[in-house]
Design an enzyme around this catalytic site. Structure first.
Site, short mmCIF file in Angstrom:
data_model
loop_
_atom_site.label_atom_id
_atom_site.label_comp_id
_atom_site.label_asym_id
_atom_site.label_seq_id
_atom_site.Cartn_x
_atom_site.Cartn_y
_atom_site.Cartn_z
N HIS A 163 0.84 -1.21 0.00
CA HIS A 163 0.00 0.00 0.00
C HIS A 163 0.87 1.26 0.00
CE1 HIS A 163 -2.77 -2.88 2.26
NE2 HIS A 163 -3.55 -2.49 1.27
N GLN A 200 -18.42 -5.77 -1.26
CA GLN A 200 -17.58 -6.57 -2.17
C GLN A 200 -17.24 -7.94 -1.59
OE1 GLN A 200 -14.37 -3.54 -2.09
NE2 GLN A 200 -12.96 -5.27 -1.98
N GLN A 213 -1.06 -3.76 -9.29
CA GLN A 213 -1.11 -4.84 -10.28
C GLN A 213 -1.42 -6.18 -9.58
OE1 GLN A 213 -0.94 -4.80 -13.62
NE2 GLN A 213 -0.97 -7.04 -13.73
N VAL A 256 4.39 -5.45 -4.77
CA VAL A 256 5.50 -5.49 -3.81
C VAL A 256 5.47 -6.85 -3.12
CG1 VAL A 256 6.47 -4.43 -1.73
CG2 VAL A 256 5.39 -3.00 -3.47
P1 AMP Z 1 -6.61 -3.56 -0.45
O1 AMP Z 1 -6.38 -2.84 0.84
O2 AMP Z 1 -6.27 -5.01 -0.41
O3 AMP Z 1 -7.97 -3.29 -1.03
O4 AMP Z 1 -5.58 -2.94 -1.48
C1 AMP Z 1 -5.56 -1.56 -1.76
C2 AMP Z 1 -4.70 -1.30 -2.97
O5 AMP Z 1 -3.36 -1.75 -2.70
C3 AMP Z 1 -5.17 -2.06 -4.22
O6 AMP Z 1 -5.01 -1.23 -5.36
C4 AMP Z 1 -4.23 -3.24 -4.26
O7 AMP Z 1 -4.03 -3.76 -5.56
C5 AMP Z 1 -2.94 -2.61 -3.74
N1 AMP Z 1 -2.04 -3.64 -3.21
C6 AMP Z 1 -2.35 -4.63 -2.32
N2 AMP Z 1 -1.28 -5.42 -2.13
C7 AMP Z 1 -0.27 -4.94 -2.90
C8 AMP Z 1 1.08 -5.32 -3.14
N3 AMP Z 1 1.63 -6.37 -2.55
N4 AMP Z 1 1.82 -4.58 -4.01
C9 AMP Z 1 1.26 -3.51 -4.64
N5 AMP Z 1 -0.01 -3.10 -4.45
C10 AMP Z 1 -0.76 -3.80 -3.60
#
Ligand code: AMP
Length: 277
Positions: free
Chosen positions: A34, A58, A144, A172
């Site tokens: 994040h 969701q 991604q 990441v």
């Molecule tokens: P989430 O909190 O899981 O809804 O994720 C929020 C944002 O962070 C989304 O755009 C995810 O794709 C991105 N995200 C989650 N994990 C990673 C990661 N390991 N590397 C890059 N972006 C991430």
């Protein structure tokens, strides 16, 4: 850093400045994945806004909405050095009684996560459009890691003429290759030791394609064999698809999206890699 809990407060904060704003929507329980999005937002915009909202719409009825990890204090301390505004609405603020409007992106939501998690992308696209309307950023940053989500948001923005640039950010990973995810915290120590097999199988796919293997089924078979060596891993799907349409391909054609969902006990992990020439 200002923490805003109502739509009215967030709108007011946005109105107070005409500066460019980058926006990172999240569900909290933040990690370096994040923060990498937040850093990219910081580089290109004068202001950075992050939302923390575990979006109930969701999650399927049997999914982990109630147990999804939450730690606001830690999240705010991670954001503080990089962020101007944190938008943290309640469920009632976002979905008051009588709420009745939904965004449905057709086509690319039929497969992969869309077919495994019915209604998931309807909830995602609805909340993201609402957040875009509330925060009104110039750019929004998505990982991604959630490749299909990124494709769905890009399509929604295009179809609805939303005036926001969508920026894709690389996944990441932990040092052993496991993609960072808030859900990794559910893994038992044994499952955590097995979990890097996802990335290993993606690298295997990349290696096989590089060596000239053009048969997607053959590549999927080798990936399956590798993952099945881990007794804890239960494959939900492995897909090799066109990176734009997300339709399965039989012959490797670049760029191809190799993606998967694998369960470790009750924990469901996803990962992907884009194969390029
Ligand atoms: P989430 O909190 O899981 O809804 O994720 C929020 C944002 O962070 C989304 O755009 C995810 O794709 C991105 N995200 C989650 N994990 C990673 C990661 N390991 N590397 C890059 N972006 C991430």
């Amino acid at each position: 850093m200002e923490v805003l809990k109502t739509i009215a407060e967030m709108r007011q904060a946005r109105k107070a400045s005409k500066k460019t704003m980058g926006f990172v929507p999240t569900m909290g329980y933040l990690h370096e994945g994040h923060i990498s999005l937040v850093r990219q937002a910081r580089e290109k915009n004068k202001l950075v806004a992050v939302s923390i909202f575990v979006n109930p719409t969701q999650f399927g009825p049997k999914e982990d909405f109630r147990t999804y990890p939450r730690d606001t204090k830690h999240d705010l301390s991670m954001l503080k050095p990089h962020t101007d505004f944190v938008f943290m609405p309640s469920d009632e603020e976002m979905y008051p009684e009588g709420y009745d409007s939904w965004v449905e992106v057709k086509g690319i939501t039929d497969m992969l996560e869309g077919s495994a998690r019915p209604g998931h992308f309807r909830g995602v696209s609805t909340v993201v459009l609402k957040l875009f309307n509330i925060v009104q950023p110039n750019r929004a940053y998505f990982g991604q890691k959630d490749a299909q989500q990124l494709a769905v948001i890009k399509k929604m923005v295009k179809d609805f003429d939303v005036n926001i640039d969508i920026v894709a950010c690389p996944t990441v990973r932990e040092s052993d290759g496991l993609a960072m995810s808030s859900r990794n915290t559910y893994l038992t120590p044994e499952q955590r030791r097995s979990a890097p097999v996802l990335y290993q199988s993606l690298q295997l796919a990349q290696e096989l394609a590089k060596q000239g293997e053009w048969d997607a089924l053959a590549i999927r078979k080798e990936m399956t064999k590798l993952i099945q060596k881990e007794s804890q891993a239960d494959i939900e799907y492995i897909s090799i698809a066109d990176n734009e349409t997300l339709k399965e391909i039989h012959r490797i054609k670049y760029p191809a999206l190799v993606s998967m969902a694998v369960r470790f006990g009750r924990t469901r992990l996803i990962d992907n890699l884009v194969l390029e020439e």
